[in-house]
Design a protein around this motif. Sequence first.
Motif, PDB file in Angstrom:
ATOM      1  N   PHE A 185       0.888  -1.185  -0.003  1.00  0.00           N
ATOM      2  CA  PHE A 185      -0.130   0.015   0.036  1.00  0.00           C
ATOM      3  C   PHE A 185       0.882   1.228  -0.002  1.00  0.00           C
ATOM      4  O   PHE A 185       0.306   2.264  -0.665  1.00  0.00           O
ATOM      5  N   ALA A 186       2.044   1.258   0.665  1.00  0.00           N
ATOM      6  CA  ALA A 186       2.940   2.613   0.593  1.00  0.00           C
ATOM      7  C   ALA A 186       3.313   2.988  -0.868  1.00  0.00           C
ATOM      8  O   ALA A 186       3.049   4.081  -1.137  1.00  0.00           O
ATOM      9  N   PRO A 187       3.446   1.901  -1.806  1.00  0.00           N
ATOM     10  CA  PRO A 187       3.756   2.461  -2.933  1.00  0.00           C
ATOM     11  C   PRO A 187       2.471   3.069  -4.096  1.00  0.00           C
ATOM     12  O   PRO A 187       2.663   3.764  -4.730  1.00  0.00           O
ATOM     13  N   LEU A 188       1.296   3.112  -3.410  1.00  0.00           N
ATOM     14  CA  LEU A 188       0.175   3.768  -3.845  1.00  0.00           C
ATOM     15  C   LEU A 188       0.063   5.059  -3.188  1.00  0.00           C
ATOM     16  O   LEU A 188      -0.859   5.886  -3.683  1.00  0.00           O
ATOM     17  N   ALA A 189       0.850   5.440  -2.159  1.00  0.00           N
ATOM     18  CA  ALA A 189       0.520   6.526  -1.283  1.00  0.00           C
ATOM     19  C   ALA A 189       1.555   7.703  -2.059  1.00  0.00           C
ATOM     20  O   ALA A 189       2.658   7.991  -1.304  1.00  0.00           O
ATOM     21  N   GLY A 190       1.120   8.442  -2.999  1.00  0.00           N
ATOM     22  CA  GLY A 190       2.241   9.419  -3.604  1.00  0.00           C
ATOM     23  C   GLY A 190       1.880  10.914  -3.179  1.00  0.00           C
ATOM     24  O   GLY A 190       3.001  11.431  -3.390  1.00  0.00           O
TER      25      GLY A 190
END
Length: 340
Positions: A24-29
């Motif tokens: 999920f962190a990679p989706l949080a730009g």
Amino acid sequence: MSEDPARDGNGGRPGEFDLIKTYFAPLAGDPGSLGLTDDAAVLTPVPGSDLVLTKDVLAADRHFFADDPPEAIAAKALRVNLSDLAAKGASPRGYLLGLALPQDWTEDWLVRFTRGLAADQAAYDITLLGGDTICSGDGLQISITAIGEVPNGKAVRRSGAKPGDILFITGTVGDAAAGLKVLLDKSFSAESGLSLHDERHVIDRYLLPRPRMALTGALRARATAALDVSDGLIADAGHMAVASGVDLVIDLARVPVSPALRQLRANSPKAFAACLNGGDDYEILSFVPADQADGFVAEAARAGCPVTPIGRAEQGSGAVRFENADELSGHLQGPGFRHF
């Protein structure tokens, strides 16, 4: 034994914090997400903008089937919220995700689910801001809170229609409800005369809503009221009529439907009427003053989101009447989709 302590005691699957970091962190730009490393996001609105917030909760075997493709489940969960933002004339900013995974979830399923989210984030220019992940005691459940922005005072409500306003709708209606009927009842297609091509079309419309984000500018500029069709055309039009304190006349000869729904109407007017008011269309209903109608149509066409006039508001207090009902007379009652 697993070399990753976060996976111990979890059947080799990632633990909560590893799951967040990996998937999920990679989706949080957005910088406001703080990389999902804190307990809350910090969001600064664009100056001169109001925030628009909406939430939808989806449950397996209620709003989708548990064995639907994970990418489609992710897309539907996000898109139904984007549709609400579109109806308000809002541009998407970010979303919060609540994910309750069933006991038997797999890492492969999660990979595909997050890929679906990533694809729609790119398509609709929205980013994950935060959320929570738990283990569910009762099947897969997904809760998304979407956040949008609209210029101060420009959010389009459902309650602003006036007598004389023209009712428009985007796209076609009834397909999603027909898709659900196809999936639930194997005899439905044969009895209704739907071809294999028709089946594929309506199932696709059920699985993947098309939020009409391109229409937001035209809605803010021209519409007096708007609402996305989630509960059914007639039910949601009635919600707008009641909220606006007007009566509504819908010309059923002008309601846009797909070739599949035209076939259904010819073979089973009762089933057609049920699909027309079945919900899950996520098209936009909007009222526009008569002297603004041509401009609205032109702006919608330029945005690649054509609209069709299907009715008008009259003096009244929330009644919905029909013109050109023909063989549908007697089949148009019912509240639309209801949770309870």
